[in-house]
Motif scaffolding. Structure first.
Motif, PDB file in Angstrom:
ATOM      1  N   GLU A 121       0.846  -1.186   0.000  1.00 32.32           N
ATOM      2  CA  GLU A 121       0.000   0.000   0.000  1.00 32.32           C
ATOM      3  C   GLU A 121       0.887   1.244   0.000  1.00 32.32           C
ATOM      4  OE1 GLU A 121      -3.134   0.511  -0.279  1.00 32.32           O
ATOM      5  OE2 GLU A 121      -3.960  -1.512  -0.117  1.00 32.32           O
ATOM      6  N   ILE A 122       0.408   2.301  -0.656  1.00 30.19           N
ATOM      7  CA  ILE A 122       1.200   3.532  -0.741  1.00 30.19           C
ATOM      8  C   ILE A 122       1.312   4.192   0.634  1.00 30.19           C
ATOM      9  CG2 ILE A 122       1.235   5.881  -1.653  1.00 30.19           C
ATOM     10  CD1 ILE A 122       0.146   4.818  -4.248  1.00 30.19           C
ATOM     11  N   ARG A 123       2.540   4.474   1.002  1.00 29.55           N
ATOM     12  CA  ARG A 123       2.829   5.147   2.258  1.00 29.55           C
ATOM     13  C   ARG A 123       3.165   6.617   2.048  1.00 29.55           C
ATOM     14  NH1 ARG A 123       7.539   4.882   5.371  1.00 29.55           N
ATOM     15  NH2 ARG A 123       8.424   3.442   3.836  1.00 29.55           N
ATOM     16  N   TYR A 124       3.651   6.937   0.852  1.00 28.52           N
ATOM     17  CA  TYR A 124       3.940   8.333   0.503  1.00 28.52           C
ATOM     18  C   TYR A 124       4.109   8.422  -1.004  1.00 28.52           C
ATOM     19  CZ  TYR A 124       5.942  12.970   0.214  1.00 28.52           C
ATOM     20  OH  TYR A 124       6.152  14.278  -0.097  1.00 28.52           O
ATOM     21  N   GLN A 125       3.696   9.556  -1.591  1.00 31.65           N
ATOM     22  CA  GLN A 125       3.910   9.817  -3.005  1.00 31.65           C
ATOM     23  C   GLN A 125       3.964  11.322  -3.247  1.00 31.65           C
ATOM     24  OE1 GLN A 125      -0.783   8.868  -3.880  1.00 31.65           O
ATOM     25  NE2 GLN A 125       0.639   8.500  -5.546  1.00 31.65           N
TER      26      GLN A 125
END
Length: 535
Positions: A268-272
């Motif tokens: 899952e995306i934690r930062y972008q």
């Protein structure tokens, strides 16, 4: 008034002017000189609308991004420590001044916040979160009914407020307390004749099978089901995708940030940094905006996205805080049409924008430090009699002129006396006469006291005495001049000890510095508390 006292007055006035500018007038500059509503600006590139100009029916919107007020997660400092409290105070004070002195004077009808109100929002306890919320409301006067009785406010969630989809799933209470205070994360509203669509961008690239991401995409689908009757503006905290090293325009002050995506252990995306390319294209295709407004980057960036309907401009706003990595904090003035326009003229005339810059607080504090150092050096090194060298120079030139004349006359007397002697001759009437007789041999030297013998008179010692006296006077003048200019060159018989001179200089500097502080510290404190108290 002595020279160093005049210097103290000048420095005191310089400090007063510096403090007044740095703490007050610099925040008035945007509204007075550097910024204006674009529909009222005569220098706009589109300077006419049906031949009547842009001063027609427009709604005035102020756009603010990334206050990101500091908390225990911001700096490696102990919570509630004095250092952290001081940093928080000056950061909060800057944004409060920016809002009340730079933004409110424009009298906006609407204020848009593009997210990231907190710094460590998802990781704060309920008590800490409420404390940060109270600070946020104080900074922007959100509890002041007099201000917001005529101003509408719209909010957008940021990743520092509620986190990404994976965190929202693990800590649903974070989302609940945000929505309780700020409202829904996905919604749309009308300003004038323009439709604004706010999206929780932190969930767009998550697993769409999950409830968090699916809620956002279902909202986008519902909004796009009908053909837009009004121009649309997409509001997203995270900017849309842009290729690496895309030019951000002339307002960019920091290096370009490229796409960076961090994943958790469950992918899952934690930062972008940006929304992915696929999600960005889908948003542009479904919503069909004429303008995109975003934050998250903390620096200004203007790019164009390609779509089936043509190029779409995205303005990424810089942070309003001076502590978030941008030396040039900013906000935007957006003029939104309040009258119906042909669809062909939507992008050009429905929305007009002007980026406005706030004072560079870091530069102001650097100037305070430089001015303080210059003040200390000036008070320590300034000569007692100032730099008035004209009278010393005049005395020195007069002394040199007299010395030359004396030497010239002395040489003449010496040459005459060396080859002659005087004899006293008594006349018949009893009077005495001096008769000069030339001799072939040298006249022997006499003592300094001189001698007068019967029949002889030697005048050279007197001439020498005069020469010596005048020379001593000249040396005295030069010594006095040097003693006022440079204590190191004082003659031993007229100088003070170096230690005594240094102590006197230090005492004088401390006394003068105290006078400067006595005037300007109360002024500085008055300006601090004037802007901090509720208005």
């Amino acid at each position: 008034m002595k020279e160093h006292e005049k210097l103290t007055v000048v420095l005191c006035l310089i400090w007063t002017a510096t403090i007044l500018y740095g703490e007050m007038f610099s925040f008035l500059m945007p509204s007075l000189f550097s910024c204006s509503w674009p529909h009222l600006s005569s220098s706009s590139s589109n300077s006419s609308l049906n031949g009547q100009g842009f001063a027609g029916d427009y709604v005035k919107v102020a756009v603010v991004a990334d206050p990101q007020i500091m908390d225990k997660t911001s700096l490696p400092l102990p919570p509630k420590s004095l250092a952290l409290e001081i940093v928080q105070f000056y950061t909060d004070l800057y944004m409060r001044r920016a809002f009340f002195s730079s933004i409110l004077p424009f009298k906006p009808d609407v204020i848009l916040f593009l997210g990231d109100y907190f710094d460590g929002g998802p990781y704060l306890s309920d008590e800490e979160w409420q404390e940060s919320l109270s600070r946020l409301k104080h900074m922007f006067g959100l509890n002041t009914e007099e201000i917001y009785s005529s101003i509408k406010v719209y909010h957008l969630p940021g990743n520092h407020d509620i986190g990404y989809a994976s965190l929202q799933s693990l800590k649903p209470e974070v989302v609940s307390r945000y929505e309780k205070e700020f409202g829904s994360r996905n919604y749309h509203f009308m300003i004038g004749k323009v439709e604004f669509i706010a999206i929780d961008a932190q969930t767009l690239d998550a697993n769409r099978q999950g409830s968090v991401a699916s809620a956002s995409w279902n909202f986008v689908s519902n909004v796009s089901s009908d053909r837009p009757l009004h121009p649309r503006v997409l509001l997203t905290h995270i900017p849309l995708y842009r290729p690496d090293w895309t030019d951000c325009g002339r307002h960019r002050s920091s290096p370009i940030i490229n796409q960076r995506v961090l994943f958790s252990h469950d992918q899952e995306i934690r930062y972008q940094n940006y929304v992915t390319k696929e999600s960005s294209n889908q948003l542009l295709e479904l919503i069909e905006p004429v303008l995109v407004l975003s934050g998250h980057d903390h620096d200004q960036c203007t790019v164009n996205h390609e779509s089936k309907r043509g190029p779409i401009t995205e303005h990424t706003l810089g942070t309003i805080s001076w502590q978030q990595g941008n030396l040039y904090p900013s906000f935007m003035l957006l003029s939104v049409s309040n009258s119906s326009l042909p669809e062909a003229s939507w992008p050009e005339k429905a929305l007009l924008s002007h980026l406005c810059f706030l004072p560079m607080q870091t530069h102001i504090y650097i100037w305070y430090i430089i001015l303080f150092i210059l003040t200390i050096l000036a008070l320590l090194l300034w000569p007692t009699s100032g730099f008035g060298l004209s009278h010393h120079f005049g005395d020195l030139m007069e002394c040199i002129r007299k010395s030359i004349n004396i030497l010239r006359n002395g040489t003449k007397e010496k040459n005459e006396d060396e080859n002659c002697e005087y004899e006293m001759v008594w006349g018949a009437d009893g009077s005495m006469h001096l008769v000069k007789k030339f001799v072939t041999k040298s006249v022997p030297h006499t003592s300094d006291r001189g001698s007068v013998e019967r029949g002889n008179a030697v005048l050279r010692p007197t001439a020498k005495k005069n020469v010596n006296q005048d020379t001593e006077v000249c040396l005295s003048v030069e010594a006095n001049a040097d003693s006022e200019l440079d204590p190191k060159k004082l003659p031993p018989r007229a100088s003070k000890s170096k230690v005594k001179i240094i102590v006197q200089r230090l005492i004088r500097t401390f006394r003068m510095l105290t006078l400067i502080a006595a005037v300007n510290i109360p002024l500085y404190m008055m300006l601090l508390f004037k802007d901090w108290i509720d208005k």
